[in-house]
Scaffold this motif. Sequence first.
Motif, PDB file in Angstrom:
ATOM      1  N   LEU A 189       0.827  -1.200   0.000  1.00  0.00           N
ATOM      2  CA  LEU A 189       0.000   0.000   0.000  1.00  0.00           C
ATOM      3  C   LEU A 189       0.864   1.253   0.000  1.00  0.00           C
ATOM      4  O   LEU A 189       1.857   1.337   0.717  1.00  0.00           O
ATOM      5  N   ARG A 190       0.476   2.244  -0.773  1.00  0.00           N
ATOM      6  CA  ARG A 190       1.249   3.479  -0.936  1.00  0.00           C
ATOM      7  C   ARG A 190       0.911   4.478   0.174  1.00  0.00           C
ATOM      8  O   ARG A 190      -0.257   4.692   0.505  1.00  0.00           O
ATOM      9  N   ILE A 191       1.947   5.105   0.728  1.00  0.00           N
ATOM     10  CA  ILE A 191       1.801   6.146   1.747  1.00  0.00           C
ATOM     11  C   ILE A 191       2.522   7.394   1.261  1.00  0.00           C
ATOM     12  O   ILE A 191       3.624   7.309   0.705  1.00  0.00           O
ATOM     13  N   GLU A 192       1.916   8.573   1.464  1.00  0.00           N
ATOM     14  CA  GLU A 192       2.521   9.835   1.092  1.00  0.00           C
ATOM     15  C   GLU A 192       2.515  10.786   2.287  1.00  0.00           C
ATOM     16  O   GLU A 192       1.498  10.928   2.962  1.00  0.00           O
ATOM     17  N   PHE A 193       3.643  11.437   2.533  1.00  0.00           N
ATOM     18  CA  PHE A 193       3.753  12.466   3.564  1.00  0.00           C
ATOM     19  C   PHE A 193       3.974  13.807   2.872  1.00  0.00           C
ATOM     20  O   PHE A 193       4.930  13.975   2.107  1.00  0.00           O
ATOM     21  N   PHE A 194       3.098  14.785   3.174  1.00  0.00           N
ATOM     22  CA  PHE A 194       3.137  16.065   2.467  1.00  0.00           C
ATOM     23  C   PHE A 194       3.963  17.134   3.179  1.00  0.00           C
ATOM     24  O   PHE A 194       4.257  18.174   2.584  1.00  0.00           O
ATOM     25  N   ASP A 195       4.288  16.942   4.447  1.00  0.00           N
ATOM     26  CA  ASP A 195       5.169  17.886   5.133  1.00  0.00           C
ATOM     27  C   ASP A 195       5.860  17.176   6.291  1.00  0.00           C
ATOM     28  O   ASP A 195       5.473  16.079   6.698  1.00  0.00           O
ATOM     29  N   VAL A 196       6.886  17.816   6.820  1.00  0.00           N
ATOM     30  CA  VAL A 196       7.697  17.182   7.851  1.00  0.00           C
ATOM     31  C   VAL A 196       6.956  17.075   9.177  1.00  0.00           C
ATOM     32  O   VAL A 196       7.257  16.197   9.999  1.00  0.00           O
TER      33      VAL A 196
END
Length: 250
Positions: A189-196
Amino acid sequence: MASFEELVAEGESVAVEGWDFSWFAGRATEQRPSWGYARLMGERMARAERALDLQTGGGEVLSSIPKAPPVLVATEGWAPNAALARKHLAPLGGRVVEAGENDDLPFDDGTFDLVVSRHPVTIRWAEVARVLAPGGTYFSQQVGAGSLRELTDFMMGPQPVSQVRAPERARTAATEAGLIVQDLRSEALRIEFFDVAAVIVFLRKVIWTVPQFTVPAYYDRLRAMHDHINRYGPFIAHSYRFLFDAQKPA
């Protein structure tokens, strides 16, 4: 656009008790497994008489079931989560027992016809088999080997991938405990983090991703993460999940 220092301060300020991930809306995304664990678990709960949820966290997933069995019990080892679970499960008549993931389960043999767990830290298979009644079911969604390795490696450098969480290892352990595996399937499954800030909150909440994580200890890597996201866009990682369904012989 928020500065690195502002994002770090925000990431450190967010409460991380329980397993409510609603704060991440707009900050991170995670693809969900196709099978729909909460729905399937709810269907089984509706047919059960005496059910146990292991390592329930704050009881967020268990509290979503549409119909509770006559006897509903959950275990949780961290006191702040146990307090949240009591609040969430009270409307269902659920009882929360404080027990760590490595503790013996404080229940008699054959107590439950259904035992469930979502993302347990560890599973003591002999204990699960012991508290299941003959013909009872263990139903679980678990974290597979190599989950979030991209994030772990970015923060810590390349790390060996342990096979402790491999699905086939779970099958072997369950079989050795006397359970019959009915279903075992897995997905990436794909996970994305948009900021720290989202990375910080995640690492504070999901503590095994980077063991002993603190902002001061990983400040330089967090700065590198901030720069990476600004330059290339969301940081991409992958999680692995497997659905596990086993039965104790009647």
